[in-house]
Design an enzyme around this catalytic site. Structure first.
Site, PDB file in Angstrom:
ATOM      1  N   HIS A  39      14.064  15.690  35.160  1.00 55.58           N
ATOM      2  CA  HIS A  39      13.716  16.110  36.524  1.00 55.58           C
ATOM      3  C   HIS A  39      13.986  17.597  36.658  1.00 55.58           C
ATOM      4  O   HIS A  39      14.959  18.022  37.285  1.00 55.58           O
ATOM      5  CB  HIS A  39      14.492  15.272  37.540  1.00 55.58           C
ATOM      6  CG  HIS A  39      14.069  13.837  37.523  1.00 55.58           C
ATOM      7  ND1 HIS A  39      14.934  12.784  37.599  1.00 55.58           N
ATOM      8  CD2 HIS A  39      12.828  13.282  37.416  1.00 55.58           C
ATOM      9  CE1 HIS A  39      14.250  11.649  37.550  1.00 55.58           C
ATOM     10  NE2 HIS A  39      12.978  11.929  37.438  1.00 55.58           N
ATOM     11  N   HIS A  74      15.109   8.163  30.526  1.00 62.33           N
ATOM     12  CA  HIS A  74      15.404   7.204  31.602  1.00 62.33           C
ATOM     13  C   HIS A  74      15.077   5.770  31.208  1.00 62.33           C
ATOM     14  O   HIS A  74      15.485   4.838  31.886  1.00 62.33           O
ATOM     15  CB  HIS A  74      14.579   7.526  32.858  1.00 62.33           C
ATOM     16  CG  HIS A  74      14.770   8.924  33.360  1.00 62.33           C
ATOM     17  ND1 HIS A  74      13.843   9.919  33.185  1.00 62.33           N
ATOM     18  CD2 HIS A  74      15.791   9.475  34.037  1.00 62.33           C
ATOM     19  CE1 HIS A  74      14.280  11.039  33.746  1.00 62.33           C
ATOM     20  NE2 HIS A  74      15.462  10.800  34.260  1.00 62.33           N
ATOM     21  N   HIS A 124      14.066   4.929  41.676  1.00 58.82           N
ATOM     22  CA  HIS A 124      14.361   5.848  40.563  1.00 58.82           C
ATOM     23  C   HIS A 124      13.882   5.194  39.267  1.00 58.82           C
ATOM     24  O   HIS A 124      14.039   3.985  39.085  1.00 58.82           O
ATOM     25  CB  HIS A 124      15.872   6.123  40.514  1.00 58.82           C
ATOM     26  CG  HIS A 124      16.237   7.193  39.528  1.00 58.82           C
ATOM     27  ND1 HIS A 124      16.317   6.949  38.176  1.00 58.82           N
ATOM     28  CD2 HIS A 124      16.535   8.504  39.685  1.00 58.82           C
ATOM     29  CE1 HIS A 124      16.654   8.071  37.551  1.00 58.82           C
ATOM     30  NE2 HIS A 124      16.783   9.030  38.456  1.00 58.82           N
ATOM     31  N   GLU A 126      14.910   5.112  36.223  1.00 54.18           N
ATOM     32  CA  GLU A 126      15.903   4.366  35.426  1.00 54.18           C
ATOM     33  C   GLU A 126      16.172   3.002  36.074  1.00 54.18           C
ATOM     34  O   GLU A 126      16.225   1.961  35.401  1.00 54.18           O
ATOM     35  CB  GLU A 126      17.209   5.163  35.328  1.00 54.18           C
ATOM     36  CG  GLU A 126      18.285   4.429  34.532  1.00 54.18           C
ATOM     37  CD  GLU A 126      19.661   5.053  34.684  1.00 54.18           C
ATOM     38  OE1 GLU A 126      19.772   6.293  34.614  1.00 54.18           O
ATOM     39  OE2 GLU A 126      20.626   4.296  34.870  1.00 54.18           O
ATOM     40  N   THR A 160      23.253   5.035  35.772  1.00 50.42           N
ATOM     41  CA  THR A 160      24.193   5.755  34.899  1.00 50.42           C
ATOM     42  C   THR A 160      24.769   7.018  35.536  1.00 50.42           C
ATOM     43  O   THR A 160      25.812   7.501  35.103  1.00 50.42           O
ATOM     44  CB  THR A 160      23.496   6.158  33.587  1.00 50.42           C
ATOM     45  OG1 THR A 160      22.305   6.880  33.916  1.00 50.42           O
ATOM     46  CG2 THR A 160      23.161   4.959  32.734  1.00 50.42           C
ATOM     47  N   CYS A 190      27.559   6.627  32.929  1.00 48.39           N
ATOM     48  CA  CYS A 190      27.725   7.182  31.573  1.00 48.39           C
ATOM     49  C   CYS A 190      28.883   8.187  31.528  1.00 48.39           C
ATOM     50  O   CYS A 190      29.247   8.789  32.544  1.00 48.39           O
ATOM     51  CB  CYS A 190      26.421   7.804  31.098  1.00 48.39           C
ATOM     52  SG  CYS A 190      25.999   9.347  31.891  1.00 48.39           S
ATOM     53  N   SER A 218      16.272  16.507  40.907  1.00 49.30           N
ATOM     54  CA  SER A 218      17.215  15.881  39.974  1.00 49.30           C
ATOM     55  C   SER A 218      18.325  15.191  40.761  1.00 49.30           C
ATOM     56  O   SER A 218      19.100  15.832  41.473  1.00 49.30           O
ATOM     57  CB  SER A 218      17.802  16.957  39.047  1.00 49.30           C
ATOM     58  OG  SER A 218      19.015  16.500  38.494  1.00 49.30           O
ATOM     59  N   ASN A 220      21.078  13.680  39.780  1.00 47.20           N
ATOM     60  CA  ASN A 220      22.479  13.993  39.441  1.00 47.20           C
ATOM     61  C   ASN A 220      22.853  15.398  39.905  1.00 47.20           C
ATOM     62  O   ASN A 220      23.992  15.647  40.292  1.00 47.20           O
ATOM     63  CB  ASN A 220      22.745  13.759  37.951  1.00 47.20           C
ATOM     64  CG  ASN A 220      22.193  14.846  37.079  1.00 47.20           C
ATOM     65  OD1 ASN A 220      22.805  15.885  36.912  1.00 47.20           O
ATOM     66  ND2 ASN A 220      21.008  14.634  36.526  1.00 47.20           N
TER      67      ASN A 220
END
Ligand code: SF4
Length: 303
Positions: A39, A74, A124, A126, A160, A190, A218, A220
């Site tokens: 992203h 992802h 999303h 993922e 994650t 993660c 993005s 994260n």
């Protein structure tokens, strides 16, 4: 003004490995990237320049025309994998092993007869990849979305990149509203995400404000900025050095620097260079906008 870098930030090994695999592709014109590789609009632009076709995340249901399809870090569902392979596509799979681990955890909970609660952002990629293989599931983005579930056998996994604090709040709410259920939780956040979250918590103890570098889309990266704000530390989320506005730093003495897991090293360096030049008062906006943070000397020179 002083700049302090977070102890842990920027590109994770999953994204780095995916980019290396992309760099090894012999003929990009034969490959469609199935969704956004990362992203990060700059990377997406570079991929197009290199000759790759790219499906938008909303159009991943279409079958690409190229003979090869690259699966992003992802991941995708097994159902989607079968669909692509049965239409004759050769897959180049860059799924991060820690995303694969989240898939396996969800399948394990489902095999135990549990209704799977995936804590994460609905839609999303993922999250979609994980739930598409599940018969019985809910995606839970917030504690407000938690309800009493019909099933008394519940299994919890998470996206994650989920912040641990939010995860704890949601799990607590699930337990509260489902006191008579047998609940099993497998922590699938993660390790790179956990380390980056801890690093930002350490960083904000010592700074007045934080610059967060990464794609505006993005997840994260946005969460890193939100974490700063939640702790009362203003955050400036920028995609590139050119977005830094010296006025934003008025009244701030110590500035922290961090970056999301899909941010190029070259972009972080460019932002840091610009910040450093602000410290010594040597820059103006023209100088900054020329700061090179893209390179195109091979077809995928990301890493
Ligand atoms: S954020 Fe974590 S799960 Fe996602 S690609 Fe990076 S290491 Fe893998």
């Amino acid at each position: 003004m002083k700049i302090i870098r977070a102890n842990d930030m920027g590109m994770c090994f999953g994204v780095r490995d995916a980019l290396k695999m992309v760099d090894d592709v012999a003929d990009p014109t034969k490959v469609t990237i199935h969704g956004e590789l990362v992203h990060n609009p700059r990377v997406i632009y570079q991929l197009g320049v290199a000759g790759f076709s790219q499906s938008s995340e909303e159009k991943r249901d279409n079958t690409p025309e190229t003979p090869q399809v690259l699966i992003t870090a992802h991941g995708i569902s097994d159902r989607e994998r079968v669909r692509l392979e049965s239409s004759g596509k050769e897959l180049i799979d860059t799924t991060c092993p820690l995303v694969r681990r989240a898939h396996d955890a969800a399948m394990q909970l489902a095999a135990e007869g549990r209704h799977v609660l995936l804590i994460g952002k609905p839609g999303h990629v993922e999250v979609q990849g994980i739930v598409e293989d599940l018969q019985s599931h809910d995606v839970v983005p917030s504690k407000e979305a938690v309800r009493e579930y019909t099933s008394k056998m519940l299994g919890i996994v998470c996206q994650t990149t989920m912040p641990s604090s939010l995860l704890d709040e949601i799990r607590e709410r699930i337990s509260l509203l489902n006191g008579d259920a047998d609940i099993r939780f497998i922590d699938t956040v993660c390790h790179p995400t956990k380390r980056r979250q801890q690093a930002i918590l350490d960083l904000i103890q010592n700074v007045d404000a934080v610059v967060v570098v990464g794609g505006k889309n993005s997840n994260n990266t946005r969460r890193l900025a939100a974490l700063c704000e939640q702790h009362g530390v203003p955050a400036l989320h920028v995609e590139c050095a050119g977005e830094l506005n010296p006025n934003w730093f008025d009244g701030h003495e110590v500035i922290g620097l961090t970056a999301g897991t899909s941010t190029l090293d070259s972009t972080i360096t460019a932002v840091e260079t610009r910040l450093a030049s602000m410290v010594v008062g040597k820059t103006d906006s023209n100088e900054v906008s020329q700061t090179p943070d893209l390179s195109l000397n091979s077809h995928m020179p990301f890493v």
